[in-house]
Design a protein around this motif. Structure first.
Motif, short mmCIF file in Angstrom:
data_model
loop_
_atom_site.label_atom_id
_atom_site.label_comp_id
_atom_site.label_asym_id
_atom_site.label_seq_id
_atom_site.Cartn_x
_atom_site.Cartn_y
_atom_site.Cartn_z
N TYR A 1 8.17 52.03 62.26
CA TYR A 1 8.27 52.58 61.19
C TYR A 1 7.11 52.30 60.36
O TYR A 1 6.60 53.29 59.37
N ILE B 1 4.28 54.79 61.44
CA ILE B 1 4.82 56.38 61.04
C ILE B 1 4.56 56.41 59.75
O ILE B 1 3.64 57.51 59.03
N PHE C 1 -2.78 60.69 59.89
CA PHE C 1 -1.52 61.55 60.56
C PHE C 1 -1.30 61.40 62.01
O PHE C 1 -0.40 61.39 62.51
N SER D 1 4.57 57.46 67.04
CA SER D 1 6.07 57.53 67.30
C SER D 1 6.08 57.79 68.64
O SER D 1 7.39 57.54 69.40
N ILE E 1 8.13 55.08 71.58
CA ILE E 1 9.60 55.56 72.19
C ILE E 1 9.30 55.43 73.35
O ILE E 1 10.33 55.11 74.35
N ALA F 1 15.00 54.45 67.55
CA ALA F 1 14.58 55.54 68.37
C ALA F 1 15.09 56.78 67.50
O ALA F 1 14.27 57.75 67.28
N ALA G 1 13.54 57.52 64.07
CA ALA G 1 11.99 57.71 64.28
C ALA G 1 11.54 58.81 64.86
O ALA G 1 10.66 59.48 64.56
N LEU G 2 12.41 59.44 65.82
CA LEU G 2 12.10 60.85 66.24
C LEU G 2 12.35 61.87 65.00
O LEU G 2 11.75 62.95 64.78
N LEU H 1 11.77 61.35 61.98
CA LEU H 1 10.53 61.03 61.19
C LEU H 1 9.39 62.09 61.77
O LEU H 1 8.64 62.80 61.24
N PHE H 2 9.27 61.98 63.07
CA PHE H 2 8.36 62.45 63.87
C PHE H 2 8.43 63.96 63.72
O PHE H 2 7.40 64.73 63.57
N MET I 1 7.43 65.03 59.97
CA MET I 1 5.93 65.25 60.28
C MET I 1 5.42 66.20 60.79
O MET I 1 4.47 66.82 60.35
N LEU I 2 5.76 66.42 61.99
CA LEU I 2 5.26 67.70 62.61
C LEU I 2 5.45 69.20 61.98
O LEU I 2 4.63 69.86 61.98
N TYR J 1 -3.11 70.49 80.10
CA TYR J 1 -4.35 70.46 80.72
C TYR J 1 -4.56 70.98 82.19
O TYR J 1 -3.35 70.96 82.95
#
Lengths: 381, 173
Positions: free
Chosen positions: A151, A154, A166, A173, A177, B63, B66-67, B69-70, B73-74, B171
């Motif tokens: 955290y 993040i 950012f 994150s 994980i 986990a 946190a995801l 938040l991920f 944010m995205l 890629y």
């Protein structure tokens, strides 16, 4: 002495333990920053810090210049600099979370130390481990609490409210994980092996060391010899979890300026790095306990045998200090290994980090677990 | 001391859980969820159920949030109002939520205090790793497997939905 300790109220005991953690972890982390500078200089063939000197020490004939050459005062100079320089807070940040992020980095880093056993002494022929909080689920506690460290990265990335932090936060994150899975799967064979079928299982780190200090050839073998693949997966995942090169994606200064800490300065910035080194120390400690025999001096020579040779059985204090010394020596080597890799191996690209984590390391960890589970089931049948 | 700690963590859990619902800013809501989970973990520790406490921290606090938040944010949502067209849709969940709150409060008034058995007669099921494992692989094997299949199906569905027809990604392609 012992009676006096146990006569104290529980709250006072807890406060003293907490103070001890801070007093041990902070100097060790700052020593690591010093070591980082020295080791990087050594690997790159340059002298490293060798100018700093306290005014009065410069006049001491031989010792003064020697200390200056060794660069020992650089440590104090760096620390003072972080304390007294201006703390810039850019106008575009989300202030509460911006301030909170470095603090959140410190909490898991300092909390995990409490459940890691760091030494042992003999009491009536029994080896008693030294640990601040002896919980039966020791390893799980380390994993659980250290997983909260994510955290700080993040929030630092998000609260900085600018591009590069950012991207660093998003990378952190996903990366942390991903590698947590391999890290946890890699240690399972160790616990499958030490928990005999039918008994009440344990996840205690002290029990792992106890298992590695039995007499006989197989009893005294460290797990790094019997489970080399587990150790390899664990150390690779540890590099990724502590954001060390070649996995330092969240920071990645060549493409993200400074990653999640681009907008930070002075003491807040320093806190991130104290936390990173504290995480490295705890991670190395766990690796030592799991795979390198903990406080046993050499493979096949447990601490009790050494105490017998040196006639230290009756001196718990000396033996305790000796075992702590052995344990910290192993951690110091692992920290050196971290730095050695950092200044030798180039950084991965981000897609490579993800590919290694999910397509290489995770299947390898699962296969490793299956092979050891089948092997152990076959052996103990 | 024990009672005091229980009150502190129970209050933390409830207040933060309310915060998850009330907060307009999504990041604040996620952080409230995290604090609420920490409170629950602390309550488990107070009950000597260390395994449950640390699993809760590892899986949910470490986990899952946190995801969240991920994703937040995205998507970069900063407490925006829902589009006008979807306002009508939120009425039904609001009524359902209000009904749930009323039902919860009513249950408190009807039976506010559970029968408390003597401390010695309660088996310490949370304390042993072996008992947890045994129950998971015998009594609760079917629910665990069903949930894992549900998650797998959801994951496959997301992969199928997010991969458009005739599109190459990654890629080197």
């Amino acid at each position: 002495m012992v009676d006096f300790w146990f006569s104290l109220p529980l709250v006072v005991q807890g406060l003293l333990k907490g103070l001890a953690v801070i007093l041990v972890v902070f100097p060790m982390s700052s020593l690591c920053t010093m070591a980082e500078r020295k080791v990087s200089a050594w690997i790159q063939g340059r002298p490293g810090p060798n100018r700093t000197i306290v005014p009065w020490a410069a006049y001491v004939p031989v010792i003064g210049p020697l200390l200056q050459r060794m660069g020992l005062f650089q440590l104090a100079a760096d620390g003072l600099k972080f304390l007294v320089k201006e703390e810039p807070v850019p106008g575009h940040v989300n202030k509460p979370y911006f301030t909170l992020a470095p603090l959140i980095a410190m909490i898991p880093a300092l909390t995990t130390v409490t459940v890691v056993p760091f030494g042992a002494y003999l009491s009536g022929g029994q080896v008693v481990p030294l640990v601040l909080a002896n919980v039966d689920v020791g390893l799980l506690a380390v994993f659980a609490v250290s997983s909260l460290g994510i955290y700080s990265l993040i929030l630092a990335g998000w609260a900085s409210n600018s591009k590069y932090p950012f991207l660093g936060g998003v990378r952190a994150s996903a990366q942390l994980i991903s590698y947590e899975l391999s890290l946890t799967l890699a240690v399972l064979p160790v616990f499958l092996w030490i928990n005999a079928p039918g008994t009440a299982g344990t996840l205690s780190l002290a029990k792992v060391v106890e298992f590695q200090s039995q007499p006989g050839f197989w009893g005294g073998t460290w797990f790094i010899f019997t489970m080399p693949l587990s150790a390899l997966i664990f150390i690779i995942a540890l590099f990724a979890e502590t954001n060390r090169q070649p996995f330092d994606m969240p920071e990645s200064e060549s493409d993200l300026v400074g990653g999640f800490h681009t907008e930070y300065g002075a003491f807040k910035w320093a806190l991130f790095f104290v936390a990173e080194y504290a995480n490295m120390i705890v991670g190395s400690g766990v690796f030592t306990l799991l795979f390198l025999g903990g406080w046993n001096p050499l493979p096949w020579i447990p601490l009790a045998t050494l105490a017998g040779w040196l006639h230290l059985g009756g001196h718990p204090l000396i033996l305790g200090l000796l075992s702590i010394g052995i344990f910290i020596g192993k951690i110091a080597f692992l920290i050196f290994f971290f730095m050695w890799v950092r200044w030798t191996v180039p950084r991965f690209r981000y897609d490579q980090v993800m590919k290694i984590g999910w397509q290489k390391l995770l299947p390898l960890a699962i296969a490793n677990l299956l092979v050891y589970a089948l092997g152990i089931a076959f052996l103990t049948k | 001391m024990g009672q005091f700690l229980f009150s502190v963590f129970a209050c933390l859990t409830v207040v933060c859980a309310a915060g998850v619902v009330v907060c307009k800013n999504v990041v604040n809501a996620a952080m409230c969820l995290l604090l609420s989970l920490l409170g629950v973990a602390a309550l488990f520790v107070r009950l000597d159920a260390f395994l449950l406490a640390f699993l809760l921290l590892l899986v949910y606090a470490g986990a899952v949030v946190a995801l969240f938040l991920f994703i937040i944010m995205l998507l970069d949502t900063r407490g925006q109002q829902a589009p006008q067209a979807r306002r009508g849709l939120t009425v039904a969940p609001r009524i359902a939520a209000a009904a749930l709150v009323v039902a919860g409060l009513a249950s408190l008034f009807v039976k506010g205090r559970l029968a408390t058995p003597a401390v010695g007669t309660v088996p310490a099921l949370g304390a042993s790793l072996k008992l947890h494992a045994y129950l998971l692989f015998t009594t609760y094997l079917l629910p665990v497997e069903i949930i894992s299949f549900l998650l797998l199906i959801a994951m496959l569905g997301v992969i199928v939905l997010s991969k458009r027809e005739g599109e190459h990604s990654g890629y080197g392609n």
